[in-house]
Each structure stands twice: as structure tokens, then as C-alpha cells.
Design an enzyme around this catalytic site. Structure first.
Site, mmCIF file in Angstrom:
data_model
loop_
_atom_site.group_PDB
_atom_site.id
_atom_site.type_symbol
_atom_site.label_atom_id
_atom_site.label_comp_id
_atom_site.label_asym_id
_atom_site.label_seq_id
_atom_site.Cartn_x
_atom_site.Cartn_y
_atom_site.Cartn_z
ATOM 1 C CB CYS A 76 -1.079 -8.740 1.915
ATOM 2 S SG CYS A 76 -1.034 -9.763 0.236
ATOM 3 C CG ASN B 278 -1.172 -1.604 2.540
ATOM 4 O OD1 ASN B 278 -1.239 -2.804 2.355
ATOM 5 N ND2 ASN B 278 -0.485 -0.950 1.577
ATOM 6 C CD GLN C 245 2.345 -7.307 4.057
ATOM 7 O OE1 GLN C 245 1.271 -6.992 3.843
ATOM 8 N NE2 GLN C 245 2.997 -8.216 3.137
ATOM 9 C CG HIS D 138 -0.923 -5.853 -1.526
ATOM 10 N ND1 HIS D 138 -0.506 -6.532 -0.701
ATOM 11 C CD2 HIS D 138 -1.332 -4.523 -0.720
ATOM 12 C CE1 HIS D 138 -0.175 -5.823 0.588
ATOM 13 N NE2 HIS D 138 -0.965 -4.532 0.538
#
Length: 335
Positions: free
Chosen positions: A137, A303, A131, A281
Site C-alpha cells: 500500500c 484506496n 494491490q 495503511h
């Protein structure tokens, strides 16, 4: 006596100098590995931040060991950032909190659940993305879920455009008494993203609308480049056993969690008791398993901080404790 004192002070000074030299070497290696460029003035400041972060990393490793956790922490691309900078650049300014009055998907019954299962090894998950210094996110979490659902519906695995959401999705909803809107690099929520995609008729492919990491002033969505469509979305139960069953039957789950203590995670099963519950997140749970070292059940989390963070862009986090609030904001789409 004064010679003894002088000698002792000299030894202390030499140890301190050696420590500084080691830290400088580590900082230079860090700069080279992550291509960090600073002005002379900024170098001094960033070196100070880096030295402080080395202490933080050492303390986290000591705490993890004391808590009998297998999690380890190490220098990574974030090691020259203060806590406030890390929050600003990589976490979501729109804090998620589940609307307990919203409908939840029906529980899924599975007769024989496997001990280990990961959709990333079964073709339903795209490679790890990055990102950058953009609080987007939420868009990566949303696209990750849709990519998996689209694949499981019988389609080719297709990378979907986060930038489409960052530039074009300004969807708002009444959320726990507030009017909350998706704001590109300034944060957003997966449910808003789903609503935008439903109203928009789909989302473009990543190839046709590549990621730039900044909020564009123009929306470049092109209906001829749609890579996936959804028919609906839902929250999923916060019961982690039920979550595992739903994931096994329906694919990866888009979630939110408190990721402030994840900054230096490098491997192992994360079971850091200091992890909070502010859902700042958005990430993707792709699977689950059990670590044989401590017999720890864990979630596999994809992630969006690049493949050189954590375990090749993934982390394993303890399952069954609701750690970091990861079970409190779980969503999924239907094709």
C-alpha cells in the site's frame, strides 16, 4: 405440555435451518461474484469465517446507525478472511509514525476555499488500482502523490510503477530510533520511497513495469522508461484545515491511517469511533467536501483495494476529528 415444548423446539430448529440456508445462499453468491475457489475442507472453514463476518458486518451497521453516521458496511471480497489474514495480506507491516523533528512544509494560505474539491475529477488522479494480497500500500500511496504532482507541473497524467518500488526500493532510514527499510510486499514507508526515487533519478511508468503483486527477485528498472521525477518531499501539517489548503494548492496528499475497521466499508461518511490510531495503511487523499445528509465535512480517500471496494474504490471519512490518525503522517512531493 410436552407437545407444546416439542413444537417450540421444532420452530427454533426450523428458524435455525432457515438462517443456515440463507447464509449458505449468501456464501454461494459471494463465491460466484468474487470467483472464490475452495477445496471441500477449505469450504467448510471459509464458510465458518464468512458466517462470523456477517455478524461483524451487522454489528458495525448497528453501531454506525447508533452513532448517527451515514457509513454502511457490507459483504465484499474480504468477507472470507479472518482479521489476522486481512491484516497480513492488505495492511502494512511497517507501522508509520511521524518523526516530529522532521521539517514540515510551509502553510499555504487560500483566500476562499471551496466547500467541495476533488483532484480526481480534475484530471490529476489515475484510476483506482489493486494491490492484491501484497502489503505494498505504501507504494500506491507514494505513486499517487507523485502522479498528481507531475500532472500539476504541466505534464500528462502518467500511471507510475508500484512494482518498480516493490522490486527495487530497499531504501532505509533512521526512523524514530529504528533502522527501517522498504520491504516490497512486506511493507514500507512513503518517505523511503521518495528517497529511492530521488537517488534513482525517477520512477518507471506503470505501462513499462506492470504490477504483479509479488516481490520480484530482480529489479527491472529501465531509465529509458522513467515516467516522472521529483526534486524533494516534505511532511505536511497535521492541522486538517491546513491540510485542505495544501491539497487545494498542491494536489493529492499521501497519508497513512489505521485501516483495520475499513475492511467492510461500502459507502457513506466513515465516522466509526472504534477506529484506532495504529498507522498500518498507506492511501491517498484526493479531495474534500461536505455531506448534505448530516452536514458532515469529509476527506475523499483513494484506496488500493480495487474499484469494487467502498465507493468505487474510494471512501469518504470524517474531516476535522483526526479519525484513524489520518492527519498524523501526511506527505507530499515536489517536482
Amino acid at each position: 405440555m410436552k407437545y407444546i415444548v416439542a413444537f417450540a423446539l421444532l420452530c427454533v430448529a426450523l428458524v435455525a435451518a432457515k438462517s443456515i440456508s440463507t447464509e449458505q445462499s449468501q456464501f454461494r453468491a459471494f463465491q460466484t461474484k468474487y470467483n472464490k475457489q475452495y477445496t471441500n475442507e477449505e469450504f467448510t472453514y471459509r464458510f465458518g469465517v464468512f458466517k462470523n463476518n456477517l455478524k461483524v458486518i451487522r454489528n458495525m451497521n448497528l453501531k454506525s446507525k447508533a452513532q448517527k453516521s451515514t457509513a454502511t458496511f457490507d459483504v465484499n471480497a474480504f468477507a472470507d478472511l479472518t482479521v489476522d489474514e486481512f491484516k497480513k495480506y492488505y495492511l502494512n507491516s511497517v507501522v508509520a509514525e511521524r518523526d516530529m523533528n522532521a521539517p514540515v512544509a510551509a502553510d499555504v494560505h487560500v483566500d476562499a476555499m471551496p466547500t467541495n474539491y476533488d483532484w480526481a475529477t480534475l484530471g490529476a488522479v489515475t484510476p483506482v488500482k489493486n494491490q492484491g494480497q501484497c502489503g505494498s500500500c505504501w507504494s500506491f500511496s507514494a505513486t499517487g502523490n507523485i502522479e498528481g504532482a507531475w500532472f500539476l507541473a504541466g505534464n500528462n497524467l502518467t500511471g507510475l510503477s508500484e512494482q518498480n518500488l516493490v522490486d527495487c526500493d530497499h531504501e532505509c532510514m533512521q526512523y524514530l530510533g529504528d533502522h527501517v527499510c522498504d520491504q516490497g510486499c512486506n511493507g514500507g514507508l512513503q518517505p523511503n520511497a521518495y528517497e529511492y526515487i530521488l537517488k534513482n533519478g525517477g520512477i518507471d511508468t506503470e505501462e513499462s513495469y506492470p504490477y504483479t503483486g509479488v516481490t520480484g527477485t530482480t529489479c527491472n528498472f529501465d531509465a529509458s522508461n522513467i515516467g516522472a521525477k521529483i526534486s524533494s518531499w516534505t511532511y505536511v501539517s497535521s492541522n486538517e484545515t491546513t491540510m485542505a489548503s495544501y491539497l487545494y494548492a498542491n494536489g493529492p496528499l499521501a497519508i497513512a491511517a489505521d485501516a483495520l475497521t475499513w475492511q467492510y466499508y461500502s459507502g457513506g461518511v466513515f465516522d466509526f469511533k472504534e477506529c484506532g490510531s495504529v498507522l498500518d495503511h498507506g492511501i491517498l487523499i484526493t479531495g474534500f467536501g461536505v455531506d448534505t445528509t448530516n452536514n458532515e465535512p469529509y476527506w475523499i480517500v483513494k484506496n488500493s483495494w480495487g474499484a469494487d471496494w467502498g465507493e468505487s474504490g474510494y471512501m469518504r471519512i470524517i474531516r476535522g476529528k483526526g479519525l484513524c490518525g489520518l492527519n498524523t503522517f501526511v506527505t507530499a512531493t515536489q517536482i
